[in-house]
Design an enzyme around this catalytic site. Structure first.
Site, PDB file in Angstrom:
ATOM      1  N   GLN A  21       3.497   9.816   0.793  1.00 62.91           N
ATOM      2  CA  GLN A  21       4.689   9.056   0.440  1.00 62.91           C
ATOM      3  C   GLN A  21       5.156   9.358  -0.986  1.00 62.91           C
ATOM      4  OE1 GLN A  21       3.048   5.096   2.058  1.00 62.91           O
ATOM      5  NE2 GLN A  21       5.248   4.954   2.435  1.00 62.91           N
ATOM      6  N   HIS A  76      -0.206   6.864   8.211  1.00 63.89           N
ATOM      7  CA  HIS A  76       0.588   7.771   7.379  1.00 63.89           C
ATOM      8  C   HIS A  76      -0.118   9.120   7.208  1.00 63.89           C
ATOM      9  CE1 HIS A  76       4.225   5.930   5.938  1.00 63.89           C
ATOM     10  NE2 HIS A  76       3.616   4.832   5.544  1.00 63.89           N
ATOM     11  N   CYS A 121       7.906  -0.568   5.733  1.00 60.97           N
ATOM     12  CA  CYS A 121       7.356   0.659   5.151  1.00 60.97           C
ATOM     13  C   CYS A 121       8.233   1.102   3.999  1.00 60.97           C
ATOM     14  CB  CYS A 121       7.289   1.749   6.215  1.00 60.97           C
ATOM     15  SG  CYS A 121       6.662   3.329   5.608  1.00 60.97           S
ATOM     16  N   LEU A 122       7.608   1.512   2.904  1.00 65.56           N
ATOM     17  CA  LEU A 122       8.360   1.957   1.738  1.00 65.56           C
ATOM     18  C   LEU A 122       9.118   3.249   2.020  1.00 65.56           C
ATOM     19  CD1 LEU A 122       5.824   1.201  -1.150  1.00 65.56           C
ATOM     20  CD2 LEU A 122       7.598  -0.271  -0.172  1.00 65.56           C
ATOM     21  N   GLY A 125       0.840  -1.190   0.000  1.00 64.10           N
ATOM     22  CA  GLY A 125       0.000   0.000   0.000  1.00 64.10           C
ATOM     23  C   GLY A 125       0.873   1.237   0.000  1.00 64.10           C
ATOM     24  N   HIS A 164      -1.986   0.856   8.830  1.00 66.33           N
ATOM     25  CA  HIS A 164      -0.674   1.429   8.519  1.00 66.33           C
ATOM     26  C   HIS A 164      -0.815   2.661   7.625  1.00 66.33           C
ATOM     27  CE1 HIS A 164       3.738   0.870   7.405  1.00 66.33           C
ATOM     28  NE2 HIS A 164       3.315   1.649   6.425  1.00 66.33           N
ATOM     29  N   GLU A 165      -1.623   2.543   6.560  1.00 62.81           N
ATOM     30  CA  GLU A 165      -1.757   3.657   5.620  1.00 62.81           C
ATOM     31  C   GLU A 165      -2.531   4.826   6.230  1.00 62.81           C
ATOM     32  OE1 GLU A 165       0.129   3.528   3.186  1.00 62.81           O
ATOM     33  OE2 GLU A 165       0.555   1.391   3.217  1.00 62.81           O
TER      34      GLU A 165
END
Length: 220
Positions: free
Chosen positions: A85, A177, A131-132, A80, A173-174
């Site tokens: 991001q 963010h 995480c990216l 995701g 998680h998203e």
């Protein structure tokens, strides 16, 4: 969110925007249309601010952003990706993940709000999470095993997405963010520092891997 590799349903169809479909391509159509954007990294201010609500729906700009986020997530081999991001200050995220039961979930949501879960129904599961925007390290993070998120699709239509297991983790998680939080914030200070040291040693390799994937997919 980065990928980390007892079902109650026998329906294994892909869920697009939460709805089962009979067929779906390996690469989401958004990936084919989208361009790859740079992924922000921990330390950049936009990752630490609560994002602004999406106010304009049904626009070419919003559709293009969603396409680009899908393409960027694919190149980074993510599960995701939130708008901040890719350095965009909007409450929006996309997902393309397969859960523990073999069901693939694909979609996007704007202005997401997680349902509150009463204490008596809360069940925390501790699983590894990455995480990216923190390229490289994974750490065990407790998350609720189920999540319901409410928001709107790109046309402004109401949308409710329910997830469990790994997909529930992704939804939480998203949404974090978009509130200016990273999974690192849920770690003890010592673990957080260790993860950042690990990232420093692995990020160049991760960036090279993303660049190679972009070339493979014809995304330059």
């Amino acid at each position: 969110m980065a990928v980390r590799s007892g079902d109650t349903s026998h329906d294994r169809r892909v869920r697009v925007q939460g709805v089962p479909v009979d067929s779906f391509p390996r690469l989401a159509p958004e990936v084919e249309r989208g361009a790859v954007r740079r992924i922000t990294v921990v330390g950049e201010g936009i990752l630490r601010r609560r994002c602004q609500e999406v106010a304009r729906f049904g626009t070419p700009e919003l559709s293009r952003l969603i396409d680009d986020m899908f393409a960027t997530n694919q190149v980074a081999e993510g599960a995701g990706l939130a708008a901040n991001q890719v350095d965009v200050d909007l409450r929006l995220f996309v997902w393309d993940i397969t859960d523990e039961w073999g069901v693939r979930h694909v979609g996007h949501i704007a202005n997401p709000v997680l349902d509150e879960v009463p204490a008596e129904h809360r069940r925390l599961v501790e699983e590894s999470e990455g995480c990216l925007s923190v390229p490289g390290p994974y750490r065990v993070v407790p998350r609720l095993d189920r999540a319901v998120v409410r928001g709107r699709d790109k046309e402004g239509e109401p949308l409710v997405i329910e997830g469990r297991g790994y997909f529930a983790r992704c939804l939480q998680h998203e949404t974090d963010h978009l509130d200016g939080h990273l999974y690192l914030d849920r770690l003890p200070q010592r673990e957080r520092k260790a993860a950042l040291r690990e990232m420093a040693g692995s990020k160049d390799e991760m960036f090279a891997r993303r660049a190679a994937m972009a070339t493979k997919l014809g995304k330059h």
